[in-house]
Design a protein around this motif. Structure first.
Motif, PDB file in Angstrom:
ATOM      1  N   LYS A 100       0.817  -1.212   0.000  1.00 21.94           N
ATOM      2  CA  LYS A 100       0.000   0.000   0.000  1.00 21.94           C
ATOM      3  C   LYS A 100       0.854   1.266   0.000  1.00 21.94           C
ATOM      4  N   ASP A 142      -0.017   7.667   4.685  1.00 17.38           N
ATOM      5  CA  ASP A 142      -1.030   7.180   3.757  1.00 17.38           C
ATOM      6  C   ASP A 142      -2.121   6.426   4.497  1.00 17.38           C
ATOM      7  N   ASP A 143      -3.306   6.413   3.899  1.00 13.14           N
ATOM      8  CA  ASP A 143      -4.430   5.675   4.459  1.00 13.14           C
ATOM      9  C   ASP A 143      -4.245   4.195   4.139  1.00 13.14           C
ATOM     10  N   THR A 162      -6.304   1.773   4.819  1.00 11.72           N
ATOM     11  CA  THR A 162      -7.547   1.025   4.623  1.00 11.72           C
ATOM     12  C   THR A 162      -7.839   0.804   3.147  1.00 11.72           C
ATOM     13  N   GLU A 163      -7.163   1.555   2.279  1.00  6.45           N
ATOM     14  CA  GLU A 163      -7.370   1.392   0.836  1.00  6.45           C
ATOM     15  C   GLU A 163      -6.715   0.103   0.360  1.00  6.45           C
ATOM     16  N   ALA A 164      -7.318  -0.510  -0.645  1.00  8.82           N
ATOM     17  CA  ALA A 164      -6.738  -1.715  -1.228  1.00  8.82           C
ATOM     18  C   ALA A 164      -5.607  -1.320  -2.172  1.00  8.82           C
ATOM     19  N   PRO A 165      -4.507  -2.093  -2.194  1.00 14.96           N
ATOM     20  CA  PRO A 165      -3.418  -1.755  -3.097  1.00 14.96           C
ATOM     21  C   PRO A 165      -3.801  -2.043  -4.548  1.00 14.96           C
ATOM     22  N   VAL A 166      -3.106  -1.394  -5.469  1.00 18.60           N
ATOM     23  CA  VAL A 166      -3.350  -1.597  -6.895  1.00 18.60           C
ATOM     24  C   VAL A 166      -2.804  -2.962  -7.281  1.00 18.60           C
TER      25      VAL A 166
END
Length: 150
Positions: A87, A118-119, A121-125
């Protein structure tokens, strides 16, 4: 006594205790993704974890083993390499921030919160498959099954 040439803070501890303290703070930071501690301890743990994040982002076996040896628990090391590091690929450095919070009641020590910039909780690319098997499977169309004749 002069302070020339001395690196780091002693934190009123001997070397083994100081190393264990930083290792434990780093482990908690990875586990909970944010910690609150005194300002000098926060300033000591941030460069330590930044270097671990750089190793975790490389992700090969040698760097994974170095991260394992630098954190207290195996679970937090795997979390750093497998979940957190992907992430943080968009940033080369400066993954952590220190924010002064309050003065501790009792000894009036300055407390600080250490957290990721960075947040998380976001899914990585998702990465594109670069393995030769995946490319070969993508290029070949599926063969139809041969008909049996009696």
């Amino acid at each position: 006594m002069h302070r020339h040439g001395y690196k780091g803070r002693k934190l009123h501890r001997e070397r083994d205790q100081r190393e264990a303290l930083v290792k434990g703070l780093a482990d908690s930071l990875v586990k909970y993704e944010a910690i609150e501690t005194t300002l000098p301890k926060a300033k000591e743990v941030v460069p330590y974890v930044e270097k671990l994040i750089t190793k975790a982002k490389k992700g090969d076996l040698h760097n994974r083993r170095q991260v394992l040896s630098s954190l207290q628990t195996v679970a937090s090391a795997h979390k750093l390499v497998d979940e957190i590091a992907p992430k943080l690929q968009g940033r080369t450095s400066g993954h952590l921030r220190i924010v002064k919070t309050k003065l501790r009641r009792g000894d009036n020590a300055q407390l600080a919160k250490v957290s990721f910039v960075d947040d998380l909780t976001e899914a990585p690319v998702a990465k594109a498959a670069n393995t030769p098997k995946a490319k070969a499977a993508a290029k070949k169309p599926a063969k139809p099954a041969a008909k049996e004749t009696k």
